[in-house]
Design an enzyme around this catalytic site. Structure first.
Site, PDB file in Angstrom:
ATOM      1  N   HIS A 374      43.880  40.401  67.986  1.00 48.63           N
ATOM      2  CA  HIS A 374      43.980  41.523  67.046  1.00 48.63           C
ATOM      3  C   HIS A 374      43.178  41.331  65.766  1.00 48.63           C
ATOM      4  O   HIS A 374      43.305  42.125  64.844  1.00 48.63           O
ATOM      5  CB  HIS A 374      45.441  41.763  66.644  1.00 48.63           C
ATOM      6  N   LYS A 565      48.318  51.656  54.071  1.00 47.84           N
ATOM      7  CA  LYS A 565      48.223  50.520  54.982  1.00 47.84           C
ATOM      8  C   LYS A 565      48.489  49.271  54.156  1.00 47.84           C
ATOM      9  O   LYS A 565      48.604  49.350  52.935  1.00 47.84           O
ATOM     10  CB  LYS A 565      46.844  50.455  55.658  1.00 47.84           C
ATOM     11  N   ARG A 566      48.589  48.100  54.821  1.00 43.25           N
ATOM     12  CA  ARG A 566      48.729  46.873  54.050  1.00 43.25           C
ATOM     13  C   ARG A 566      47.578  46.739  53.068  1.00 43.25           C
ATOM     14  O   ARG A 566      46.458  47.200  53.330  1.00 43.25           O
ATOM     15  CB  ARG A 566      48.761  45.659  55.003  1.00 43.25           C
ATOM     16  N   LYS A 571      40.283  45.923  53.597  1.00 44.78           N
ATOM     17  CA  LYS A 571      40.614  47.344  53.787  1.00 44.78           C
ATOM     18  C   LYS A 571      40.117  48.203  52.622  1.00 44.78           C
ATOM     19  O   LYS A 571      40.116  49.420  52.687  1.00 44.78           O
ATOM     20  CB  LYS A 571      42.122  47.511  53.985  1.00 44.78           C
ATOM     21  N   THR A 673      45.446  51.836  63.483  1.00 40.51           N
ATOM     22  CA  THR A 673      46.234  52.802  64.261  1.00 40.51           C
ATOM     23  C   THR A 673      46.690  53.938  63.346  1.00 40.51           C
ATOM     24  O   THR A 673      46.926  55.045  63.810  1.00 40.51           O
ATOM     25  CB  THR A 673      47.460  52.122  64.907  1.00 40.51           C
ATOM     26  N   LYS A 677      47.082  58.157  63.756  1.00 38.25           N
ATOM     27  CA  LYS A 677      48.239  58.974  63.362  1.00 38.25           C
ATOM     28  C   LYS A 677      47.793  60.120  62.444  1.00 38.25           C
ATOM     29  O   LYS A 677      48.256  61.255  62.587  1.00 38.25           O
ATOM     30  CB  LYS A 677      49.290  58.102  62.659  1.00 38.25           C
TER      31      LYS A 677
HETATM   32  N1  GPQ Z   1      46.855  43.222  62.787  1.00 34.70           N
HETATM   33 CL1  GPQ Z   1      46.037  39.521  63.619  1.00 34.70          CL
HETATM   34  C1  GPQ Z   1      48.034  43.115  62.066  1.00 34.70           C
HETATM   35  O1  GPQ Z   1      48.629  44.119  61.691  1.00 34.70           O
HETATM   36  N2  GPQ Z   1      48.536  41.889  61.787  1.00 34.70           N
HETATM   37  C2  GPQ Z   1      47.957  40.759  62.231  1.00 34.70           C
HETATM   38  O2  GPQ Z   1      48.442  39.652  61.971  1.00 34.70           O
HETATM   39  C3  GPQ Z   1      46.781  40.901  63.001  1.00 34.70           C
HETATM   40  C4  GPQ Z   1      46.244  42.121  63.252  1.00 34.70           C
HETATM   41  C5  GPQ Z   1      46.365  44.581  63.107  1.00 34.70           C
HETATM   42  C6  GPQ Z   1      44.892  44.831  62.856  1.00 34.70           C
HETATM   43  O3  GPQ Z   1      44.561  44.529  61.521  1.00 34.70           O
HETATM   44  C7  GPQ Z   1      44.608  46.298  63.136  1.00 34.70           C
HETATM   45  O4  GPQ Z   1      43.231  46.560  63.010  1.00 34.70           O
HETATM   46  C8  GPQ Z   1      45.079  46.661  64.536  1.00 34.70           C
HETATM   47  O5  GPQ Z   1      45.009  48.044  64.727  1.00 34.70           O
HETATM   48  C9  GPQ Z   1      46.518  46.215  64.756  1.00 34.70           C
HETATM   49  O6  GPQ Z   1      46.683  44.849  64.462  1.00 34.70           O
HETATM   50  C10 GPQ Z   1      46.986  46.441  66.168  1.00 34.70           C
HETATM   51  O7  GPQ Z   1      46.073  45.969  67.086  1.00 34.70           O
END
Ligand code: GPQ
Length: 839
Positions: A374, A565-566, A571, A673, A677
């Site tokens: 991810h 988002k976080r 970002k 994601t 949405k």
């Molecule tokens: N993602 Cl490795 C997280 O939310 N936490 C994590 O620790 C890691 C990945 C996210 C990633 O930043 C997004 O781009 C993805 O859409 C999401 O995972 C799901 O795949």
């Protein structure tokens, strides 16, 4: 008896209080639960009593489906997907379960007749925040889709006593408050105090040859804890399938260490208990940032060991003793590397505890696991110092050495003499301090490896896992993420759901591609007017929430531009703030400028130890304070930071957005994601060619997407030639003025130090290339404002966005996993004529 149950919604034949679905039965069951579970009569019942009484009423209907699913899977010995994830960010259950049961309207009416308001009861639920962000939320969407597609599945994870912290904003800064989500009880889980499994830690190993001549290793641990199962049913949409989410809580094996107790060391004995329970006490609040803490490794191993022992237990329940077909019964997906230790644990269980020969165990292990990556961020790639790892999991370290030895021997055959490649591929990083590389363990131990968007999967093959791709290209594939339209449309956007369903029927909820039928309506003026009116209603409700929550008045007629988002530098929330200050500067320069009124809405949590992310939150709030108070701005610009962004708040925010901000540096966001949405709820996107933005743009059409910024290739070139951010700043007068205004202390009551780290980072290093993308972003925004002035054109683009978002359903993603990786088939669940499954 009136019934509001939609046609096609499964019901049982008998109408008893625990399973019946007529309004009258629901009312009676609800009152029954208020009396006999909550122990309350209406005059003294609190809202929470009512919420719980309703939750138990709904739970009974879930349990009927869940028990039937479990029994069917058991009888049919179904092949089962096990989704291993350290995070499941579920969001509130009640509303979602009502939607999936098809009982939302019936229960709403039953509550009305009881003198209660369903929406108020829904607001009572504490959301289970057992995840940080995208990765945890993806796991929750996938559980919904697995059940909806009638695939036998179990989610395995951790029952954190405290989930992601609650965020408060004090003086513009983030303050973290403990998330006591279990305070008032959790009606959705069923504790299984009899389902307990031992998990060992520390100690040492010794080996011997047994009387049959077998080499055996015994692990003598320093500590043993118990995993206790807590089960939550996950219901599919208008099907009878309810799958199992099994989360583990750690306990001490004995509540006291009796020996220590007897020798008078009371505190020492109690400490042992506390240490055990600490393992599942709290979720690590870091998103894509490694902490390297021992307790985190304990959490990871703890839940993986429980999960695998549980699978073996279930396998043996079906009468088979010999584990040679384990991989035929179960397929296990590793949600990033957090559960990667499972590879070594399954080997240990098979070889040490079930006395299987190594080669056979390794075959089974590799056929069992598949791994999803991810992130490409180097600071997020999990690695554990060898001594920490070895002291906690001595046997696993030996097993990993053996896996690695055999693996590197194979590599040597394919690439003789290529020692550099061996070093790069090794599971053990020997380049400085020695580490176990968890991504390598996952890659070696899996038969399939995937990224989460086309671009990300390609970059994965070129960068982080390049050598693995060269070695075994056939293992690699892409599985673009998706989101569930049940929570992210039907539940959160009832207005749009109704409008769409009126025109094209309700099939789209399960077959999101059907939204394409909306395309011709994009040219229909009457439909477009209804479309805009739904959006406006959603914006009004968000505006009301903002007023109630933070006391800022925003105009629902203004363009709602949203970035939630976080908080992370990659970002680039601060890029959006630079744009906001640019607009502000323009208004100060030309007080009478006619400008499209705009509201910028931000939300997101920062990891508590991530200084820059916390400073960005303070920065947003400080800029908001100045702008919202400056009379020169009038009502043309508002800036809002929504505290405590979580799933519940997401459900309010996505439906109310005009513009979705997806502005990460190209190459850094694996998928995203939230971008899906927003677009699904009719927002247009301003975004870079990053993650799934690329595919969203392709799907909705380039002409319906606002693209800006450098591509991955362009950034690579920029960096190759030596990126000098100050040249960008000096080359753009407006950008320079914006940076100077920040440095002057304008947004910090004259304090020139507060935001210095932020500005200096940009001038000197700018790792995420904000300054390089600034001009393109600002120009792109001008196009956004131009189009927004033509409301008919905007509505048309919005409708086309929604019509073409079908691909981004998590149902599509799960179908791909089922076909390409898991090889599992749906299993129909039929409800029996009586509630107790006796017929
Ligand atoms: N993602 Cl490795 C997280 O939310 N936490 C994590 O620790 C890691 C990945 C996210 C990633 O930043 C997004 O781009 C993805 O859409 C999401 O995972 C799901 O795949």
């Amino acid at each position: 008896m009136t019934s509001l149950i939609p046609p096609g919604c499964p019901t049982v034949l008998t109408e008893d209080d625990r399973t019946g679905t007529s309004i009258e039965t629901l009312r009676r069951a609800f009152m029954d639960n208020l009396f006999f579970i909550q122990g309350r009569f209406p005059e003294v019942a609190t809202k929470n009593d009512y919420y719980l009484a309703l939750a138990y009423t709904v739970r009974d209907r879930l349990l009927l489906r869940w028990l039937n699913s479990a029994k069917t899977y058991r009888d049919q010995e179904s092949r089962t997907v096990c989704y291993l994830s350290a995070e499941f960010l579920l969001g509130p259950h009640l509303g979602n379960n009502l939607i999936n049961l098809g009982l939302y309207e019936a229960v709403e009416e039953a509550m009305r007749q009881t003198g209660l308001n369903l929406k108020e009861l829904l607001d009572q639920e504490e959301e289970p925040g057992l995840g940080n962000g995208g990765l945890g939320r993806l796991a929750a969407c996938y559980m919904d889709s697995l059940a909806t597609l009638e695939i036998p599945a179990i989610g395995y994870g951790i029952r954190y006593e405290y989930g992601i912290f609650d965020q408060e904003i004090r003086d513009g800064w983030q303050v973290e408050i403990t998330d006591k989500w279990l305070r008032y009880g959790n009606p959705w889980e069923i504790p299984r105090p009899e389902l307990i499994l031992p998990v060992k830690f520390g100690g040492h190993t010794y080996s011997y040859t047994d009387d049959q001549g077998r080499y055996r290793v015994i692990w003598e641990p320093h500590q043993v804890v118990q995993g206790v199962a807590y089960d939550t049913p996950i219901l599919g949409y208008k099907v009878n399938t309810a799958n199992l989410l099994r989360l583990w809580r750690a306990e001490a094996v004995e509540s006291f260490d009796f020996q220590a107790f007897n020798t008078g060391d009371y505190y020492g004995a109690v400490n042992q208990k506390i240490a055990s329970e600490n393992i599942t006490k709290v979720l690590y609040p870091n998103d894509e940032q490694l902490q390297g803490k021992e307790l985190r490794l304990m959490q990871e191993y703890f839940f993986c060991s429980c999960a695998l022992q549980d699978m073996i237990r279930l396998y043996k329940q079906s009468g088979k003793q010999d584990l040679s077909r384990f991989h035929e019964k179960f397929t296990v997906q590793l949600n990033d590397t957090h559960p990667a230790i499972s590879v070594a644990e399954l080997m240990r269980l098979l070889v040490d505890e079930h006395l299987m020969p190594w080669e056979q165990a390794w075959d089974i292990t590799r056929q069992t696991f598949a791994y999803t990556n991810h992130t490409l961020l180097p600071e997020a790639l999990e690695k554990w110092p060898l001594d920490l790892f070895g002291s906690l999991l001595p046997r696993h370290l030996q097993i990993i050495y053996e896996i690695n030895r055999r693996f590197l021997d194979e590599v040597r055959l394919q690439y003789p003499g290529d020692n550099d490649r061996l070093r790069r591929l090794s599971i053990i990083d020997e380049s400085g301090c020695r580490y176990v590389r968890m991504a390598h363990l996952a890659a070696v131990g899996s038969h399939a490896i995937n990224g989460v968007a086309v671009l990300h999967s390609e970059l994965l093959k070129q960068t982080v896992l390049r050598d693995f791709y060269e070695l075994t290209p056939e293992k690699f594939s892409n599985k673009t993420n998706g989101v569930t339209p049940r929570r992210w449309m039907v539940l959160s956007n009832p207005g749009l759901t109704r409008l769409i369903t009126e025109r094209i029927g309700e099939d789209w909820v399960k077959h999101l591609d059907q939204l394409r039928q909306l395309e011709p309506l994009a040219a229909d003026a009457e439909f477009a007017a209804q479309w805009r009116s739904v959006k406006h209603g959603n914006k009004e409700r968000l505006a009301q929430y903002i007023r109630d929550r933070i006391g800022v008045t925003v105009d629902p007629h203004s363009l709602f531009s949203i970035l939630v988002k976080r908080i992370h530098e990659y970002k680039r929330q601060h890029l959006c703030v630079l744009k906001v200050i640019t607009l502000y500067q323009m208004l100060r320069d030309q007080p009478h400028l006619e400008m499209v009124p705009q509201t910028f809405i931000f939300g997101g949590k920062a990891a508590p130890g991530y200084y820059m992310a916390k400073l960005i939150i303070k920065f947003i709030n400080s800029v908001a304070d100045v702008i919202n108070r400056d009379p020169v701005v009038r009502d043309r610009l508002r800036v809002v930071f929504l505290p405590n962004y979580n799933v519940t708040l997401g459900q309010r925010v996505y439906p109310a957005a005009d513009l979705s901000q997806q502005i990460s540096t190209a190459g850094y966001e694996a998928s995203g994601t939230g971008n899906m949405k927003f677009a699904l709820n009719g927002a247009l996107t301003i975004g870079t060619l990053d993650g799934a933005n690329v595919e969203i743009r392709e799907a909705v059409g380039a002409e319906n997407f606002f693209l800006f910024g450098h591509t991955v290739e362009q950034l690579q070139e920029l960096r190759c030639n030596g990126y000098r951010p100050w040249e960008f700043a000096n080359g753009h007068p407006m950008l320079k003025r914006v940076l100077d205004l920040i440095s002057s202390g304008y947004f910090s009551h004259g304090d020139t130090e507060l935001f210095r780290p932020l500005v200096e980072h940009l001038w000197q290093d700018d790792r995420y290339c904000l300054l390089a993308d600034y001009q393109s972003y600002v120009d792109c925004y001008q196009r956004v404002l131009q189009v927004y002035q033509d409301q008919a054109q905007w509505a048309k683009m919005s409708i086309l966005n929604v019509a073409r978002m079908g691909k981004f359903s998590s149902d599509r993603a799960i179908r791909e996993y089922c076909q390409d990786i898991w090889h599992v088939q749906p299993v129909k669940i039929v409800l029996p004529a009586t509630a107790y499954m006796t017929s």
